[in-house]
Enzyme design. Structure first.
Site, PDB file in Angstrom:
ATOM      1  N   TYR A  81       0.798  -1.220   0.000  1.00 54.59           N
ATOM      2  CA  TYR A  81       0.000   0.000   0.000  1.00 54.59           C
ATOM      3  C   TYR A  81       0.840   1.284   0.000  1.00 54.59           C
ATOM      4  O   TYR A  81       0.296   2.377   0.053  1.00 54.59           O
ATOM      5  CB  TYR A  81      -0.966   0.010   1.196  1.00 54.59           C
ATOM      6  CG  TYR A  81      -2.160  -0.918   1.000  1.00 54.59           C
ATOM      7  CD1 TYR A  81      -2.044  -2.083   0.273  1.00 54.59           C
ATOM      8  CD2 TYR A  81      -3.396  -0.605   1.540  1.00 54.59           C
ATOM      9  CE1 TYR A  81      -3.125  -2.934   0.089  1.00 54.59           C
ATOM     10  CE2 TYR A  81      -4.489  -1.450   1.363  1.00 54.59           C
ATOM     11  CZ  TYR A  81      -4.339  -2.612   0.634  1.00 54.59           C
ATOM     12  OH  TYR A  81      -5.412  -3.447   0.448  1.00 54.59           O
ATOM     13  N   LYS A 116       2.818 -14.550   4.646  1.00 53.01           N
ATOM     14  CA  LYS A 116       3.086 -15.559   3.619  1.00 53.01           C
ATOM     15  C   LYS A 116       4.601 -15.624   3.434  1.00 53.01           C
ATOM     16  O   LYS A 116       5.148 -15.448   2.334  1.00 53.01           O
ATOM     17  CB  LYS A 116       2.354 -15.181   2.317  1.00 53.01           C
ATOM     18  CG  LYS A 116       2.377 -16.254   1.248  1.00 53.01           C
ATOM     19  CD  LYS A 116       1.408 -17.394   1.482  1.00 53.01           C
ATOM     20  CE  LYS A 116       1.506 -18.412   0.372  1.00 53.01           C
ATOM     21  NZ  LYS A 116       0.587 -19.557   0.528  1.00 53.01           N
ATOM     22  N   ASP A 130      -3.260 -17.800   3.425  1.00 52.75           N
ATOM     23  CA  ASP A 130      -4.303 -18.598   2.756  1.00 52.75           C
ATOM     24  C   ASP A 130      -4.969 -19.554   3.745  1.00 52.75           C
ATOM     25  O   ASP A 130      -6.192 -19.743   3.730  1.00 52.75           O
ATOM     26  CB  ASP A 130      -3.748 -19.341   1.526  1.00 52.75           C
ATOM     27  CG  ASP A 130      -2.399 -19.998   1.772  1.00 52.75           C
ATOM     28  OD1 ASP A 130      -1.780 -19.757   2.832  1.00 52.75           O
ATOM     29  OD2 ASP A 130      -1.949 -20.773   0.909  1.00 52.75           O
ATOM     30  N   ASP A 134      -6.473  -6.062   5.329  1.00 49.89           N
ATOM     31  CA  ASP A 134      -7.604  -5.505   4.576  1.00 49.89           C
ATOM     32  C   ASP A 134      -8.550  -6.639   4.159  1.00 49.89           C
ATOM     33  O   ASP A 134      -9.764  -6.586   4.392  1.00 49.89           O
ATOM     34  CB  ASP A 134      -7.043  -4.767   3.346  1.00 49.89           C
ATOM     35  CG  ASP A 134      -8.069  -3.897   2.653  1.00 49.89           C
ATOM     36  OD1 ASP A 134      -9.251  -3.895   3.085  1.00 49.89           O
ATOM     37  OD2 ASP A 134      -7.715  -3.221   1.676  1.00 49.89           O
ATOM     38  N   ASP A 137     -12.386  -7.909   5.950  1.00 47.89           N
ATOM     39  CA  ASP A 137     -13.658  -7.949   5.207  1.00 47.89           C
ATOM     40  C   ASP A 137     -14.302  -9.330   5.346  1.00 47.89           C
ATOM     41  O   ASP A 137     -15.523  -9.456   5.502  1.00 47.89           O
ATOM     42  CB  ASP A 137     -13.440  -7.644   3.714  1.00 47.89           C
ATOM     43  CG  ASP A 137     -13.548  -6.159   3.384  1.00 47.89           C
ATOM     44  OD1 ASP A 137     -13.075  -5.344   4.192  1.00 47.89           O
ATOM     45  OD2 ASP A 137     -14.094  -5.817   2.313  1.00 47.89           O
TER      46      ASP A 137
HETATM   47 MG    MG Z   1     -11.041  -2.883   2.690  1.00 46.70          MG
END
Ligand code: MG
Ligand code: NAI
Length: 337
Positions: A123, A171, A204, A228, A232
């Site tokens: 990001y 990861k 994962d 992020d 969700d």
């Molecule tokens: Mg988001």
């Protein structure tokens, strides 16, 4: 107490004022100052985040941020204002709790929090193309300093809020230099908190467990992108994105911001669920302003109104009420206390 309020785009304009109403109900003398940011502002003024907004946010040290509509292709001079503001204000920790809520879409037994590093990873926006646009390259940045900072924040929060286990998600098997560093530093910091159990999962596998058995998680400590996505996913177990709050925290500054975006599919109809924004304000009260009683009163009011069966259309359509009516119910519940 001063609050810089940035509704942004889409449903932000509907749910953020609802959350302000609720805040004013519990803290009548809070100083509210509205500011601009987002795609609509960019289209009119050529920047998504004006200096005046940054200055106001820095001055208030507390922000309530809705959402910005961001296109999924490059636009010259546009950047996501929320991501930039987090970096400018150095709100390096993003807290995203999910717990069972009294709605049919929530899953009993879930009570977890995702603690997401908020300033780096992919990001940082270091992206470019090569070979006449045929190759896209993104830099993933992980530093020891930012990882130590977020890990300490997570473990201290775990201690303060009575959480027992922190799961470090990465990861590192594939990205040995970046996620490998995140993993190594997070595990080092964990050693300083012997009273909190620590384990680790590849991202994962964490996604698999988030669907299969979310009650497995207490606190997740992870980097920006995974946080992020996993938050969700977790939000689905809390009843949906319309109920998922978050707080971006720095050392003396905070941004309350719902997990969801500007929801263009329902924007402008007055039907968005304000719960995520209202609960984000409760988080601001608890973690930044340290007003636990006010935070709890708001949470109890939301819980009570949902328990009575009042709901917006994202929960289910039959008998759904508008954003304004739902907010009225919460305000009158608070009023009756
Ligand atoms: Mg988001
Ligand atoms: P979204 O979170 O806006 O919407 C996903 C789904 O959840 C939609 O079906 C929407 O109707 C529903 N939803 C979201 N918030 C709701 C609410 N308060 N009440 C009821 N239903 C709600 O994600 P999407 O559609 O992927 O993104 C839309 C836009 O939002 C994009 O431009 C994206 O870049 C932006 N976005 C902005 C964020 C921010 O500024 N913090 C965060 C996430 C997305």
């Amino acid at each position: 107490m001063e609050l810089c309020v940035i509704p942004g785009d889409g449903v932000g304009i509907e749910v953020i004022p609802a959350a302000v109403r609720v805040l004013q109900q519990v803290v009548p003398d809070v100083q509210i100052q509205y500011a601009d940011a987002g795609w609509d502002y960019f289209e009119k003024n050529g920047t998504p985040l004006p200096e005046s907004t940054i200055t106001l946010a820095e001055q208030c040290k507390a922000v309530l941020y809705g959402a910005a509509a961001s296109p999924s292709y490059p636009v010259e001079n546009y950047y996501i204002p929320g991501v930039r503001l987090r970096r400018i204000l150095k709100t390096y920790a993003n807290l995203r709790p999910t717990r069972y809520m009294p709605v049919p879409t929530s899953r009993p037994g879930v009570n977890l929090i995702v603690v997401r590093e908020n300033t780096e990873d992919v990001y940082v926006g270091h992206e470019y193309t090569q070979d006449s646009g045929r190759v896209g390259i993104s830099e993933k940045v992980v530093t020891r300093e930012a990882t130590e900072r977020i890990a300490h924040k997570a473990f201290q929060l775990a201690r303060r809020t009575g959480r027992k286990k922190v799961t470090i998600v990465h990861k590192a098997s594939v990205m040995t230099q970046t996620d490998g560093l995140f993993r190594k530093v997070a595990l080092e910091v964990a050693q300083e908190y012997a009273d909190i159990a620590t384990d680790e999962l590849l991202v994962d596998t964490a996604a698999y467990w988030m669907v299969k058995n979310p009650a497995r998680f207490d606190m997740i400590l992870t980097s920006n992108l995974y946080g992020d996505i996993l938050s969700d996913m977790a939000a689905a177990w809390g009843g949906g994105l319309g109920l998922a709050p978050s707080l971006s925290l720095g050392d003396d500054v905070a941004i309350a911001e719902p997990v969801h975006g500007c929801a263009p599919d329902i924007a402008g109809q007055g039907i968005a669920n304000p719960t995520a924004s209202i609960l984000s304000v409760a988080m601001l009260l608890r973690h930044h302003w340290r007003r636990e009683d006010d935070a709890r009163n708001i949470e109890e009011a939301v819980y009570a109104v949902l328990s009575e069966g009042d709901h917006t259309t994202d929960i289910y359509s039959e008998g759904a009420i508008s954003t304004a009516d739902f907010t009225d119910k919460i305000c009158s519940h608070l009023n009756s206390k």
